[in-house]
Design an enzyme around this catalytic site. Structure first.
Site, PDB file in Angstrom:
ATOM      1  N   LEU A 192     -50.214  39.981  54.669  1.00 34.35           N
ATOM      2  CA  LEU A 192     -49.218  39.057  55.064  1.00 34.35           C
ATOM      3  C   LEU A 192     -49.169  39.625  56.803  1.00 34.35           C
ATOM      4  O   LEU A 192     -48.000  40.446  56.949  1.00 34.35           O
ATOM      5  CB  LEU A 192     -47.969  38.687  54.473  1.00 34.35           C
TER       6      LEU A 192
ATOM      7  N   GLY B 207     -47.786  43.381  58.373  1.00 34.58           N
ATOM      8  CA  GLY B 207     -46.548  43.380  59.137  1.00 34.58           C
ATOM      9  C   GLY B 207     -45.570  42.825  57.962  1.00 34.58           C
ATOM     10  O   GLY B 207     -44.305  43.552  58.040  1.00 34.58           O
TER      11      GLY B 207
ATOM     12  N   ASP C  23     -42.235  35.047  64.080  1.00 35.00           N
ATOM     13  CA  ASP C  23     -41.988  36.384  63.851  1.00 35.00           C
ATOM     14  C   ASP C  23     -41.003  36.210  62.667  1.00 35.00           C
ATOM     15  O   ASP C  23     -40.017  35.704  62.739  1.00 35.00           O
ATOM     16  CB  ASP C  23     -41.270  37.346  64.949  1.00 35.00           C
TER      17      ASP C  23
ATOM     18  N   HIS D   4     -60.029  39.607  56.904  1.00 37.57           N
ATOM     19  CA  HIS D   4     -59.254  40.770  56.495  1.00 37.57           C
ATOM     20  C   HIS D   4     -59.758  41.650  55.407  1.00 37.57           C
ATOM     21  O   HIS D   4     -58.832  42.447  54.604  1.00 37.57           O
ATOM     22  CB  HIS D   4     -57.975  40.260  56.055  1.00 37.57           C
TER      23      HIS D   4
ATOM     24  N   ASN E 211     -42.831  44.970  55.432  1.00 39.84           N
ATOM     25  CA  ASN E 211     -41.449  45.119  56.044  1.00 39.84           C
ATOM     26  C   ASN E 211     -40.449  43.851  55.487  1.00 39.84           C
ATOM     27  O   ASN E 211     -39.328  44.035  55.756  1.00 39.84           O
ATOM     28  CB  ASN E 211     -41.530  44.909  57.512  1.00 39.84           C
TER      29      ASN E 211
ATOM     30  N   ASN F  97     -49.706  38.368  61.103  1.00 41.22           N
ATOM     31  CA  ASN F  97     -49.576  37.445  61.803  1.00 41.22           C
ATOM     32  C   ASN F  97     -50.687  36.184  61.051  1.00 41.22           C
ATOM     33  O   ASN F  97     -50.314  34.988  60.906  1.00 41.22           O
ATOM     34  CB  ASN F  97     -49.744  37.395  63.155  1.00 41.22           C
TER      35      ASN F  97
ATOM     36  N   ARG G 228     -50.990  29.261  62.182  1.00 41.38           N
ATOM     37  CA  ARG G 228     -52.075  28.758  61.717  1.00 41.38           C
ATOM     38  C   ARG G 228     -51.599  27.922  60.427  1.00 41.38           C
ATOM     39  O   ARG G 228     -50.569  28.486  59.451  1.00 41.38           O
ATOM     40  CB  ARG G 228     -53.224  29.233  61.186  1.00 41.38           C
TER      41      ARG G 228
ATOM     42  N   GLU H 254     -56.413  49.428  58.575  1.00 42.41           N
ATOM     43  CA  GLU H 254     -57.595  49.093  58.820  1.00 42.41           C
ATOM     44  C   GLU H 254     -58.339  49.992  59.899  1.00 42.41           C
ATOM     45  O   GLU H 254     -59.452  50.273  59.827  1.00 42.41           O
ATOM     46  CB  GLU H 254     -57.359  47.465  59.671  1.00 42.41           C
TER      47      GLU H 254
END
Ligand SMILES: Nc1ncnc2c1ncn2[C@@H]1O[C@H](COP(=O)(O)OP(=O)(O)O)[C@@H](O)[C@H]1O
Ligand SMILES: CC(=O)OP(=O)(O)O
Ligand SMILES: [Mg+2]
Length: 407
Positions: free
Chosen positions: A210, A331, A283, A181, A335, A212, A242, A385
């Site tokens: 943070l 994500g 999720d 990342h 959020n 997936n 993971r 990104e």
């Protein structure tokens, strides 16, 4: 006039995110996402600038067909891959090992090296390679540039990058901590400095990416000094599927006592662990909904996720010595207000706190969520990104930046 458009492809294990950007004025001409590649019914969502969102579901068996569908969608708006205005295609490549410290124009040797690294990024590098090969077949004349997740972390000192195992064995197998990342950690740490009105060289930032996949990094004066992912993107934080950190002996135990093979253990830890393994959902929206309904498994999964996150904030505070800002991104980070609140809860002694009202605000802009008098800024800094990959790709093909090609 030379072409100014860059198509960015971010090929994940079962998705392709893409953007077409005009680097002349920094505008986004189209953005989109192909999901559920190889599953029963794939989905494509395409948004041209100033136009209506187009969505369809259908058979998308592999990444090659995904890219062809993207190309067809772009063509409907007169933005097809055959356009002479396209200057280059920029690809996110997850594992670049130690050789790639900068964006690199892709040739056969670069492709071979990305392929050689598949065993240490089994979920990502194969998808990245298919993306590159398909794009090459569609536009063999265009420069294709790889922007590596690992590049930003190559500044980590040996004390952070080495595992404490036999040095000869580690070197023989190139075992060390690479980190991932990186494009996001680099972009977000710079944007955080901007938000504070200071130069990147003046600030120390803890970045919490943070999504997936999830990772933390400690960035001192613009350079990464530690990050939570390691040889592969499995180490560190609890993620969607993971496990993140665990006692390595868990693996021997699963194999010797549980009768599992190496591949089965790999699949368990990469795909059936983390939040999904703990509570059946990966999720964060769904997990929060279940918690609100009193679901105990979802609550425990959330608590384990937060506990690990908090440990990394503390660890990187100690690594940096002085922290100017903690930035939440991707994500979940952008959020999920309850995650941000819980992650810094109880850390007032470290100068860390969030203001409830500011934390509840939603938006796409970088923003502070700490109280005005806080010693350490806590911020939400949306990652980009794709823009970062396009910027690096364009700079390289325009010759304003040296290539990190194989040496
Ligand atoms: N509104 C939201 N509230 C809480 N979590 C969210 C929200 N939107 C997205 N997420 C989380 O973000 C994750 C995806 O993050 P993203 O950065 O897009 O990941 P990746 O790039 O790894 O696919 C989802 O799995 C979900 O957990
Ligand atoms: C490296 C990594 O984990 O990437 P992603 O979050 O896209 O899965
Ligand atoms: Mg991501």
């Amino acid at each position: 006039m030379s072409p100014t458009r860059v198509l960015v492809l971010n090929s994940g294990s079962s998705s392709v995110k893409y953007q077409l950007l005009d680097m002349g004025d920094g505008s986004r001409l189209a953005v989109g996402l192909v999901e559920r590649i190889g599953e029963e019914s794939g989905r494509l969502k395409h948004t041209p600038a100033g136009g209506d969102v187009r969505e369809w579901t259908g058979d998308i068996p592999d990444h090659e067909s995904a890219l062809k569908a993207v190309s067809a969608e772009l063509a409907k708006d007169g933005l097809g891959l055959d356009s002479p205005e396209l200057a280059a295609i920029g690809h996110r490549v997850v594992h670049g090992g130690r050789r790639f410290t900068a964006p690199t124009v892709i040739d056969d040797a670069v492709l071979a090296e990305i392929e050689r690294l598949i065993p240490v990024a089994p979920l990502h590098n194969p998808a990245n390679l298919t993306g590159i090969r398909t794009a090459q077949a569609l536009r063999p004349d265009l420069p294709q540039v790889a922007v590596f997740d690992t590049a930003f972390h190559t500044t980590m000192p040996e004390s952070a990058a080495r595992y404490a195992i036999d040095v000869e064995t580690a070197d023989a197998h190139r075992i060390r901590r690479y980190g991932f990342h990186g494009t996001s950690h680099a972009y977000v740490s710079r944007e955080t400095a901007k938000l504070l009105g200071r130069a990147p060289e003046e600030v120390n930032v803890i970045v919490l990416h943070l999504g997936n996949g999830a990772s933390a990094s400690a960035v001192r004066a613009g350079e990464c000094v530690d990050t939570s992912m390691g040889l592969t993107p499995l180490e560190g934080l609890v993620m969607g599927t993971r496990s993140g950190d665990l006692d390595p002996a868990v693996i021997f135990h699963l194999m010797r006592v549980g009768g599992m093979s190496a591949d089965e253990t790999d699949t368990l830890l990469n795909k059936r662990s983390g939040l999904v393994g703990l509570c059946g959902d990966n999720d964060m929206r769904e997990i929060r909904r279940r918690i609100d309904e009193g679901d105990e498994r979802a609550r425990l999964a959330f608590d384990i996720y937060i506990h690990r996150l908090k440990k990394y904030i503390g660890a990187y505070y100690a690594v940096l010595g002085r922290v100017d800002a903690v930035a939440f991104t991707a994500g979940v980070g952008e959020n999920a207000a309850p995650v941000r609140e819980a992650a810094v809860a109880g850390l007032a002694e470290l100068g860390l706190a969030v203001d409830g009202d500011l934390n509840a605000v939603r938006g796409d802009e970088p923003r502070l969520i700490s109280p005005a008098d806080a010693r350490v800024a806590v911020a939400v800094v949306p990652t980009d990104e794709e823009m970062e990959i396009a910027t690096q790709t364009y700079a390289l093909v325009m010759g304003t930046k040296g290539s990190g090609n194989l040496t």
